[in-house]
Design a protein around this motif. Structure first.
Motif, PDB file in Angstrom:
ATOM      1  N   THR A  35      -2.192  -6.630  -7.302  1.00  0.00           N
ATOM      2  CA  THR A  35      -2.671  -5.671  -7.982  1.00  0.00           C
ATOM      3  C   THR A  35      -4.550  -5.520  -8.191  1.00  0.00           C
ATOM      4  O   THR A  35      -4.842  -4.385  -8.707  1.00  0.00           O
ATOM      5  CB  THR A  35      -2.741  -6.717  -9.427  1.00  0.00           C
ATOM      6  N   GLU A  36      -4.906  -6.401  -6.959  1.00  0.00           N
ATOM      7  CA  GLU A  36      -6.486  -6.162  -6.888  1.00  0.00           C
ATOM      8  C   GLU A  36      -6.790  -5.640  -5.334  1.00  0.00           C
ATOM      9  O   GLU A  36      -7.850  -5.092  -4.442  1.00  0.00           O
ATOM     10  CB  GLU A  36      -7.060  -8.020  -6.275  1.00  0.00           C
ATOM     11  N   SER A  37      -5.779  -5.734  -4.378  1.00  0.00           N
ATOM     12  CA  SER A  37      -5.691  -4.737  -3.389  1.00  0.00           C
ATOM     13  C   SER A  37      -4.350  -4.047  -2.373  1.00  0.00           C
ATOM     14  O   SER A  37      -3.628  -4.078  -3.292  1.00  0.00           O
ATOM     15  CB  SER A  37      -6.579  -6.125  -2.005  1.00  0.00           C
ATOM     16  N   GLY A  38      -4.863  -3.451  -1.427  1.00  0.00           N
ATOM     17  CA  GLY A  38      -3.548  -2.768  -0.923  1.00  0.00           C
ATOM     18  C   GLY A  38      -2.858  -3.247  -0.541  1.00  0.00           C
ATOM     19  O   GLY A  38      -1.710  -2.896   0.322  1.00  0.00           O
ATOM     20  N   HIS A  39      -2.031  -4.978  -0.212  1.00  0.00           N
ATOM     21  CA  HIS A  39      -1.900  -5.779  -0.193  1.00  0.00           C
ATOM     22  C   HIS A  39      -0.928  -6.000  -0.358  1.00  0.00           C
ATOM     23  O   HIS A  39      -0.490  -5.538  -1.602  1.00  0.00           O
ATOM     24  CB  HIS A  39      -2.180  -7.169   0.550  1.00  0.00           C
ATOM     25  N   PHE A  40       0.869  -6.252   0.642  1.00  0.00           N
ATOM     26  CA  PHE A  40       2.088  -5.709  -0.010  1.00  0.00           C
ATOM     27  C   PHE A  40       2.963  -7.262   0.611  1.00  0.00           C
ATOM     28  O   PHE A  40       2.249  -7.551   2.255  1.00  0.00           O
ATOM     29  CB  PHE A  40       2.524  -4.663   0.088  1.00  0.00           C
TER      30      PHE A  40
ATOM     31  N   ARG B  44       2.829 -14.706  -8.296  1.00  0.00           N
ATOM     32  CA  ARG B  44       1.604 -14.995  -8.049  1.00  0.00           C
ATOM     33  C   ARG B  44       1.515 -15.648  -6.802  1.00  0.00           C
ATOM     34  O   ARG B  44       2.875 -16.450  -6.570  1.00  0.00           O
ATOM     35  CB  ARG B  44       0.780 -16.058  -8.440  1.00  0.00           C
ATOM     36  N   ARG B  45       1.396 -14.751  -5.538  1.00  0.00           N
ATOM     37  CA  ARG B  45       0.980 -14.815  -4.508  1.00  0.00           C
ATOM     38  C   ARG B  45      -0.482 -14.623  -4.121  1.00  0.00           C
ATOM     39  O   ARG B  45      -1.148 -14.614  -4.541  1.00  0.00           O
ATOM     40  CB  ARG B  45       2.172 -13.912  -3.410  1.00  0.00           C
ATOM     41  N   TYR B  46      -0.615 -15.612  -2.425  1.00  0.00           N
ATOM     42  CA  TYR B  46      -1.841 -15.823  -1.400  1.00  0.00           C
ATOM     43  C   TYR B  46      -2.073 -13.843  -1.262  1.00  0.00           C
ATOM     44  O   TYR B  46      -1.338 -13.735  -0.298  1.00  0.00           O
ATOM     45  CB  TYR B  46      -1.797 -16.213  -0.939  1.00  0.00           C
ATOM     46  N   ASP B  47      -2.927 -13.378  -1.246  1.00  0.00           N
ATOM     47  CA  ASP B  47      -3.619 -12.426  -1.076  1.00  0.00           C
ATOM     48  C   ASP B  47      -4.336 -12.520   0.066  1.00  0.00           C
ATOM     49  O   ASP B  47      -5.548 -12.954  -0.319  1.00  0.00           O
ATOM     50  CB  ASP B  47      -4.260 -11.547  -1.608  1.00  0.00           C
TER      51      ASP B  47
ATOM     52  N   VAL C 299      -2.977 -14.079  -6.343  1.00  0.00           N
ATOM     53  CA  VAL C 299      -3.516 -13.059  -7.368  1.00  0.00           C
ATOM     54  C   VAL C 299      -2.369 -12.387  -7.971  1.00  0.00           C
ATOM     55  O   VAL C 299      -1.126 -13.485  -6.907  1.00  0.00           O
ATOM     56  CB  VAL C 299      -4.135 -11.622  -6.930  1.00  0.00           C
ATOM     57  N   LEU C 300      -2.133 -11.989  -9.096  1.00  0.00           N
ATOM     58  CA  LEU C 300      -0.696 -11.669  -8.876  1.00  0.00           C
ATOM     59  C   LEU C 300       0.052  -9.856  -8.571  1.00  0.00           C
ATOM     60  O   LEU C 300      -0.674  -9.035  -8.156  1.00  0.00           O
ATOM     61  CB  LEU C 300      -1.285 -10.437 -10.769  1.00  0.00           C
ATOM     62  N   TYR C 301       0.966 -10.178  -7.917  1.00  0.00           N
ATOM     63  CA  TYR C 301       2.293  -9.728  -7.391  1.00  0.00           C
ATOM     64  C   TYR C 301       2.968  -8.866  -8.378  1.00  0.00           C
ATOM     65  O   TYR C 301       3.954  -9.356  -8.885  1.00  0.00           O
ATOM     66  CB  TYR C 301       2.310  -9.710  -5.780  1.00  0.00           C
ATOM     67  N   LYS C 302       3.184  -7.161  -8.244  1.00  0.00           N
ATOM     68  CA  LYS C 302       3.569  -6.765  -8.908  1.00  0.00           C
ATOM     69  C   LYS C 302       4.287  -5.828  -8.173  1.00  0.00           C
ATOM     70  O   LYS C 302       4.569  -5.187  -7.730  1.00  0.00           O
ATOM     71  CB  LYS C 302       3.443  -5.825 -10.692  1.00  0.00           C
TER      72      LYS C 302
END
Length: 55
Positions: free
Chosen positions: A17-22, A39-42, A49-52
């Motif tokens: 939700t905070e960068s372009g990482h996936f 919630r995973r490591y970015d 951060v939260l990953y959707k």
């Protein structure tokens, strides 16, 4: 050759939700019908951060 039956596990993409990482992961479409939020490591922002799930 017989064709393989369509399985219940599908590959999904979890987007930050905070960068372009996936992340790519699998889920069972029969047991988990709702979209995942984890919630995973970015590594771009260097914190958890939260990953959707995105389609």
């Amino acid at each position: 050759m017989a064709s393989k039956k369509k399985g219940n596990r599908i590959v999904i993409r979890l987007k930050s939700t905070e960068s372009g990482h996936f992340y790519l992961t699998e889920k069972n479409r029969k047991n988990d019908t709702a979209r995942l939020e984890l919630r995973r490591y970015d590594p771009f922002v260097r914190r958890h951060v939260l990953y959707k799930e995105e389609k």
